[in-house]
Design an enzyme around this catalytic site. Structure first.
Site, PDB file in Angstrom:
ATOM      1  N   GLY A 186     -17.182  32.298  13.702  1.00 31.37           N
ATOM      2  CA  GLY A 186     -18.211  31.957  12.723  1.00 31.37           C
ATOM      3  C   GLY A 186     -17.785  32.106  11.272  1.00 31.37           C
ATOM      4  O   GLY A 186     -18.597  31.891  10.365  1.00 31.37           O
ATOM      5  N   PRO A 243     -12.180  32.886  16.299  1.00 27.95           N
ATOM      6  CA  PRO A 243     -12.325  31.946  15.190  1.00 27.95           C
ATOM      7  C   PRO A 243     -12.025  30.513  15.622  1.00 27.95           C
ATOM      8  O   PRO A 243     -11.139  30.283  16.447  1.00 27.95           O
ATOM      9  CB  PRO A 243     -11.279  32.431  14.182  1.00 27.95           C
ATOM     10  N   ARG A 295     -21.126  15.503  11.421  1.00 25.93           N
ATOM     11  CA  ARG A 295     -21.737  16.641  10.738  1.00 25.93           C
ATOM     12  C   ARG A 295     -22.665  16.257   9.580  1.00 25.93           C
ATOM     13  O   ARG A 295     -23.741  16.830   9.452  1.00 25.93           O
ATOM     14  CB  ARG A 295     -20.660  17.638  10.262  1.00 25.93           C
ATOM     15  N   TYR A 348     -26.331  17.705  10.289  1.00 25.63           N
ATOM     16  CA  TYR A 348     -26.600  18.953   9.556  1.00 25.63           C
ATOM     17  C   TYR A 348     -26.724  18.722   8.055  1.00 25.63           C
ATOM     18  O   TYR A 348     -26.778  19.697   7.304  1.00 25.63           O
ATOM     19  CB  TYR A 348     -25.456  19.971   9.726  1.00 25.63           C
ATOM     20  N   CYS A 381     -25.067   1.180  13.122  1.00 25.29           N
ATOM     21  CA  CYS A 381     -26.387   0.627  12.811  1.00 25.29           C
ATOM     22  C   CYS A 381     -27.476   1.686  12.773  1.00 25.29           C
ATOM     23  O   CYS A 381     -28.435   1.665  13.536  1.00 25.29           O
ATOM     24  CB  CYS A 381     -26.738  -0.414  13.863  1.00 25.29           C
ATOM     25  N   GLU A 382     -27.307   2.679  11.902  1.00 24.01           N
ATOM     26  CA  GLU A 382     -28.275   3.772  11.744  1.00 24.01           C
ATOM     27  C   GLU A 382     -28.326   4.111  10.265  1.00 24.01           C
ATOM     28  O   GLU A 382     -27.270   4.270   9.643  1.00 24.01           O
ATOM     29  CB  GLU A 382     -27.785   5.051  12.439  1.00 24.01           C
ATOM     30  N   TYR A 405     -14.775  20.524  14.327  1.00 22.80           N
ATOM     31  CA  TYR A 405     -16.047  19.882  14.672  1.00 22.80           C
ATOM     32  C   TYR A 405     -16.122  18.436  14.171  1.00 22.80           C
ATOM     33  O   TYR A 405     -17.154  17.975  13.707  1.00 22.80           O
ATOM     34  CB  TYR A 405     -17.235  20.725  14.155  1.00 22.80           C
TER      35      TYR A 405
HETATM   36  N1  LLP Z   1     -17.440  31.795  19.774  1.00 25.22           N
HETATM   37  C1  LLP Z   1     -18.604  31.305  20.229  1.00 25.22           C
HETATM   38  C2  LLP Z   1     -19.272  31.981  21.348  1.00 25.22           C
HETATM   39  C3  LLP Z   1     -19.165  30.158  19.645  1.00 25.22           C
HETATM   40  O1  LLP Z   1     -20.314  29.671  20.108  1.00 25.22           O
HETATM   41  C4  LLP Z   1     -18.497  29.526  18.564  1.00 25.22           C
HETATM   42  C5  LLP Z   1     -19.042  28.321  17.942  1.00 25.22           C
HETATM   43  C6  LLP Z   1     -17.279  30.077  18.125  1.00 25.22           C
HETATM   44  C7  LLP Z   1     -16.777  31.218  18.745  1.00 25.22           C
HETATM   45  C8  LLP Z   1     -16.479  29.485  16.998  1.00 25.22           C
HETATM   46  O2  LLP Z   1     -17.201  29.461  15.808  1.00 25.22           O
HETATM   47  P1  LLP Z   1     -16.470  29.048  14.437  1.00 25.22           P
HETATM   48  O3  LLP Z   1     -15.484  30.138  14.108  1.00 25.22           O
HETATM   49  O4  LLP Z   1     -15.808  27.746  14.644  1.00 25.22           O
HETATM   50  O5  LLP Z   1     -17.590  28.970  13.463  1.00 25.22           O
HETATM   51  N2  LLP Z   1     -20.911  22.014  15.493  1.00 25.22           N
HETATM   52  C9  LLP Z   1     -21.208  23.012  14.488  1.00 25.22           C
HETATM   53  C10 LLP Z   1     -20.621  24.354  14.834  1.00 25.22           C
HETATM   54  C11 LLP Z   1     -21.094  24.886  16.163  1.00 25.22           C
HETATM   55  C12 LLP Z   1     -20.455  26.198  16.496  1.00 25.22           C
HETATM   56  C13 LLP Z   1     -20.696  26.548  17.924  1.00 25.22           C
HETATM   57  N3  LLP Z   1     -20.116  27.773  18.340  1.00 25.22           N
HETATM   58  C14 LLP Z   1     -20.691  22.514  13.137  1.00 25.22           C
HETATM   59  O6  LLP Z   1     -20.140  21.414  13.095  1.00 25.22           O
HETATM   60  O7  LLP Z   1     -20.869  23.168  12.117  1.00 25.22           O
END
Ligand code: LLP
Length: 423
Positions: A244, A279, A317, A321, A347-348, A376
């Protein structure tokens, strides 16, 4: 206009480069749209993270959901990382990348019996459960397979990470994990199951988190909880803080791995556990570019539009979002800036890549770079409007590699056919 650069993606003589390779050259050779990743950006981010936490016993599991390119997975594995896989599909890709199951975490809020069996059969390092029902399911399947499954339970620390609501996961009202209030009882109950080795506790509070405070608050709560659980005689060996960690898309000023380590290491020191990290985005996002080309430009009384050949199908994204990805010309020109919406061919009305952007006035056939597309982007792409997914290139210094070619129309059909007897 503002130009977005970093050590591995920057302008040289007004031309945007990925490491030592110009985007113009890549567009010429592979066409557009095109995903381009910098190997050395990703390597640097991994090493920076690993170095920051070198004082404690830890392991980094790259979250393959952010970028499941086989070579990206292999890159992090070769650097010593494990892989966090969220589905049987990601497990399959990770195996194809040459990673051993003992270096994988199997995660996910709704793992099917087949997915759990896959994890148990192949001896993944840890299966992370998100409900009591799932722990019982893992126990039953392990018994059937004559094994003892290593399990961690995901707990929601109930801390607001102050990120986009769609990527907030650590609150009690979220669908993920179990509430902290039920954790001790649940760990005691699960520890009694015969085919489970309950050895981990896990959290993941959300994504694109740019402040350290929610981590500190959550980790303090979780460490207290872990101590309570350990005091009940349960052997918690792994403490997983999830991923995250936020990145800069425009003006964000995210913390560095060093800042995070400074805040968290003293808290982790209270536990005799190996610390896991998952990460995704922070290792990949700013090492990737979606390269595109202007198809048309047009204006009306209210707006200027730059229509490009990439769309929500390649970078979803912004559409879902309202996420910001910086968009800039590959060759800097000397034209005046305009304010324009940068949109795709789908077409959106929701198919846009950037709204009201200040950008150099551009013409058809000029190349544009959509930044921060290493995470992503490809993984959330689709074939909507029967569009073929772009190729993926990885650049390493002055070398570049086509890791996946452009999909073909035949690809899109898979085995679909006109069936006999229906017509
Ligand atoms: N661990 C778990 C259990 C997760 O659900 C996620 C992401 C991560 C690690 C990795 O998170 P990161 O470090 O990449 O933030 N599609 C969305 C993001 C969805 C994240 C889902 N889980 C976007 O494009 O912002």
């Amino acid at each position: 206009m503002h130009y977005f650069e970093n050590e591995h993606l920057k302008y040289q003589n007004n031309q945007l480069y990925c490491e030592s390779v110009s985007f113009e050259k890549l567009a010429h050779e592979f066409g557009t749209p095109l995903y381009v990743y910098s190997k050395n950006f990703m390597t640097d981010r991994y090493k920076e993270f690993a170095n920051a936490f070198s004082k404690i016993n830890h392991k980094i599991f790259f979250a393959a959901k952010s970028n499941f390119n086989l070579n990206v997975i292999k890159l992090f594995s070769d650097l010593g990382g494990g892989i966090d896989v969220n589905s049987a599909g990601e497990f399959f890709r990770t195996i194809k990348a040459g990673v051993k199951p003992k270096d994988m975490l199997l995660t996910g809020v709704g793992k099917s019996a087949e997915e759990i069996e896959l994890g148990i059969k192949h001896d993944v390092l840890l299966i992370k459960a998100e409900s009591l029902g799932e722990v019982y399911q893992i126990n039953e399947l392990a018994q059937k397979l004559g094994k003892k499954a290593p399990v961690a339970i995901r707990v929601t620390p109930d801390v607001d990470p102050k990120t986009h609501p769609y990527i907030t996961t650590g609150l009690t009202e979220s669908k993920f994990g179990i509430p902290a209030s039920q954790a001790v009882d649940m760990f005691i109950e699960c520890n009694g199951l015969s085919h489970i080795n309950l050895c981990g506790i896990d959290m993941h509070i959300g994504s694109q988190i740019t402040s350290i405070d929610p981590y500190v608050e959550s980790v303090i709560r979780m460490v207290e909880l872990t101590k309570l659980i350990q005091a009940k005689g349960i052997n918690i060996e792994h403490f997983d803080i999830g991923g995250g960690f936020g990145v800069k898309y425009l003006k964000e000023t995210p913390f560095t791995p060093g800042d995070l380590a400074e805040a968290l290491v003293p808290i982790f020191m209270q536990l005799d556990c190996e610390i896991y990290f998952e990460p995704g985005r922070s290792l990949t996002a700013n090492g990737g570019v979606l390269l595109s080309k202007v198809v048309y430009t047009k204006s009306n009384e209210k707006k200027n539009f730059i229509v490009i050949d990439a769309a929500m199908t390649e970078l979803l994204r912004p559409s879902i979002y309202k996420a910001y990805h910086h968009i800039q010309p590959v060759v800097r020109n000397t034209k005046d800036d305009i304010i324009a919406d940068i949109v795709g061919p789908v077409c959106e009305s929701g198919d846009y890549l950037g709204k009201d952007r200040t950008i150099e006035n551009m013409e058809s056939d000029e190349l544009v770079a959509l930044m921060s597309a290493g995470a992503y982007a490809m993984v959330m792409s689709s074939n909507y409007n029967a569009r073929c997914r772009p190729p993926e290139i990885i650049v390493d210094g002055d070398k570049y590699f086509l890791t996946r070619s452009r999909e073909s129309f035949e690809h899109l059909l898979y085995d679909e056919k006109i069936v006999d007897g229906l017509h």
